[in-house]
Design an enzyme around this catalytic site. Structure first.
Site, short mmCIF file in Angstrom:
data_model
loop_
_atom_site.label_atom_id
_atom_site.label_comp_id
_atom_site.label_asym_id
_atom_site.label_seq_id
_atom_site.Cartn_x
_atom_site.Cartn_y
_atom_site.Cartn_z
N MET A 30 -18.99 31.41 8.09
CA MET A 30 -18.46 32.85 8.88
C MET A 30 -19.48 32.89 9.66
O MET A 30 -19.50 33.40 10.86
CB MET A 30 -18.24 34.18 8.36
CG MET A 30 -16.80 34.50 7.15
SD MET A 30 -16.30 35.87 7.65
CE MET A 30 -17.19 36.61 7.07
N ALA A 32 -23.46 32.93 12.31
CA ALA A 32 -24.71 33.41 11.58
C ALA A 32 -24.99 32.66 10.64
O ALA A 32 -25.82 33.59 9.49
CB ALA A 32 -24.48 35.30 11.29
N LEU A 33 -25.64 31.35 10.81
CA LEU A 33 -26.77 30.96 9.32
C LEU A 33 -27.60 31.68 9.41
O LEU A 33 -28.48 31.31 10.41
CB LEU A 33 -25.77 29.56 9.73
CG LEU A 33 -25.02 28.66 10.07
CD1 LEU A 33 -24.92 27.13 10.07
CD2 LEU A 33 -23.57 28.68 9.44
N HIS A 34 -27.82 30.71 7.84
CA HIS A 34 -29.32 31.17 7.62
C HIS A 34 -29.07 30.29 6.19
O HIS A 34 -28.77 29.62 6.17
CB HIS A 34 -29.29 32.95 7.12
CG HIS A 34 -28.31 32.73 5.98
ND1 HIS A 34 -28.91 33.00 4.40
CD2 HIS A 34 -27.81 33.94 5.68
CE1 HIS A 34 -26.98 32.49 4.30
NE2 HIS A 34 -27.10 33.61 4.96
N HIS A 37 -27.22 29.19 3.85
CA HIS A 37 -25.89 28.08 4.18
C HIS A 37 -26.43 26.80 4.63
O HIS A 37 -25.95 25.46 4.72
CB HIS A 37 -25.22 28.36 5.61
CG HIS A 37 -24.73 29.81 5.76
ND1 HIS A 37 -25.40 30.95 6.48
CD2 HIS A 37 -24.48 30.33 5.32
CE1 HIS A 37 -24.59 31.61 6.25
NE2 HIS A 37 -23.46 31.28 5.40
N GLU A 150 -23.43 32.07 -4.49
CA GLU A 150 -23.95 33.43 -5.47
C GLU A 150 -23.82 34.98 -4.76
O GLU A 150 -23.54 35.45 -5.82
CB GLU A 150 -25.29 33.56 -6.21
CG GLU A 150 -24.54 31.93 -7.38
CD GLU A 150 -24.89 31.23 -8.71
OE1 GLU A 150 -26.64 32.76 -8.32
OE2 GLU A 150 -24.73 30.24 -9.27
N SER A 188 -25.28 37.04 6.46
CA SER A 188 -25.04 36.88 8.26
C SER A 188 -25.92 38.48 8.56
O SER A 188 -25.98 38.33 10.18
CB SER A 188 -23.47 36.49 8.62
OG SER A 188 -23.47 34.90 7.78
O1 PAF Z 1 -18.44 33.73 2.21
C1 PAF Z 1 -18.07 33.74 3.15
O2 PAF Z 1 -18.79 33.92 4.74
C2 PAF Z 1 -16.77 33.71 3.68
O3 PAF Z 1 -15.86 34.55 2.63
C3 PAF Z 1 -15.48 32.78 3.89
C4 PAF Z 1 -15.97 31.86 2.71
C5 PAF Z 1 -16.08 31.65 4.81
C6 PAF Z 1 -13.92 32.93 3.57
O4 PAF Z 1 -14.07 32.82 5.12
#
Ligand code: PAF
Length: 282
Positions: A30, A32-34, A37, A150, A188
């Site tokens: 979704m 707002a990467l860290h 990710h 996880e 995020s």
């Molecule tokens: O973990 C997330 O960021 C969300 O729940 C996902 C798996 C991208 C689904 O919207």
């Protein structure tokens, strides 16, 4: 770096480069990467010929409209971060309409009870939303392997259940939690914490670590009471739940049994920001 906003364009692109032998890695996010990710992307790039990452704040999985409104949206920054890992990642950043086609609603799922525990109990409809979006994204991307952190351990188990129930031919790979130097699980939502809140939120993981130590000698009840009391003393924190559960069924344990894998799960509000964390007890 290629970025697609429309599933039709992404599908055409994938059709033009994917053959029967190509392995496709997929990292749904979704935004707002860290660093957590980015580690999923690295793993996917190592394991697969092609890596696709989706960035989409999925409205149907938010039970709280205010949380959806305030969820960080940082696409430009995210793209810059992905570039530091690789230029070869294919990004899919759709609009709500591209996914939901004017009907922003969840399908209804039965995940054999996994959906009724913890997050499912406290966030009604959340896992129907997650199931809906993950299933749709899998249909669009058709990945060979897909990567999940996880930290959302219940989500990981539910996605595994989704692919087995619907016989979706994808391997689900869970990857370890990334933590800040003070132990706070990367999320995020941490973007919304003030520096002081971020510092104080270290108490979430230190409590889990202490609970794990206690679990060796104390009863489940005693551990839970300790956690409860500790959060009662924290002024800016509100404990939503602390549970020790069987890793595969996610059912809370009543009594310890030697041959099972256990894990503690916690959800805490820091002012109005909801954070979750988990630790393996084995
Ligand atoms: O973990 C997330 O960021 C969300 O729940 C996902 C798996 C991208 C689904 O919207």
């Amino acid at each position: 770096m290629v970025i697609f906003e429309r599933q039709s364009d992404l599908k055409s692109h994938l059709e033009s480069i994917v053959t029967a032998k190509t392995t496709v890695g997929f990292v749904p996010t979704m935004g707002a990467l860290h660093a957590g990710h980015l580690s999923l992307i690295e793993q996917s790039l190592t394991d697969n010929d092609i890596t696709v990452m989706s960035i989409f704040v999925n409205p149907t999985q938010f039970n709280n409209p205010d949380d959806l409104k305030k969820y960080p949206r940082t696409l430009e920054k995210d793209v810059e971060k992905i570039k530091t890992v690789s230029d070869a990642v294919i990004i899919y950043a759709p609009t709500v309409d591209d996914i939901y086609n004017g009907k922003t609603e969840s399908e209804s799922f039965n995940f054999d009870g996994l959906e009724n525990q913890m997050e499912g109990r406290h966030r009604p409809g959340h896992f129907d939303g997650v199931g809906t979006i993950v299933k749709r994204l899998f249909e669009i991307v058709k990945p060979t392997n897909s990567y999940f952190g996880e930290k959302d351990f219940q989500q990981l188990q539910i996605v595994k259940k989704l692919v087995s129930k619907y016989q979706i031919p994808v391997r689900i790979i869970g990857r370890p939690i990334f933590r800040e130097p003070n132990g706070l699980a990367m999320s995020s939502r941490n973007e919304r914490l003030t520096p002081e809140e971020k510092q104080k939120a270290a108490v979430i993981f230190s409590t889990l670590q202490h609970a794990k130590k206690m679990f060796g000698t104390k009863s489940v009840n005693e551990v839970a009471k300790y956690v409860d009391k500790l959060f009662q003393k924290q002024k800016d924190f509100k404990l939503e739940y602390f549970e020790i559960a069987d890793e595969s069924t996610l059912l809370p344990i009543i009594r310890k049994s030697k041959n099972k894998k256990y894990r503690a799960f916690i959800a805490v509000f820091v002012n109005d920001i909801r954070l979750i964390d988990t630790i393996s007890f084995n």
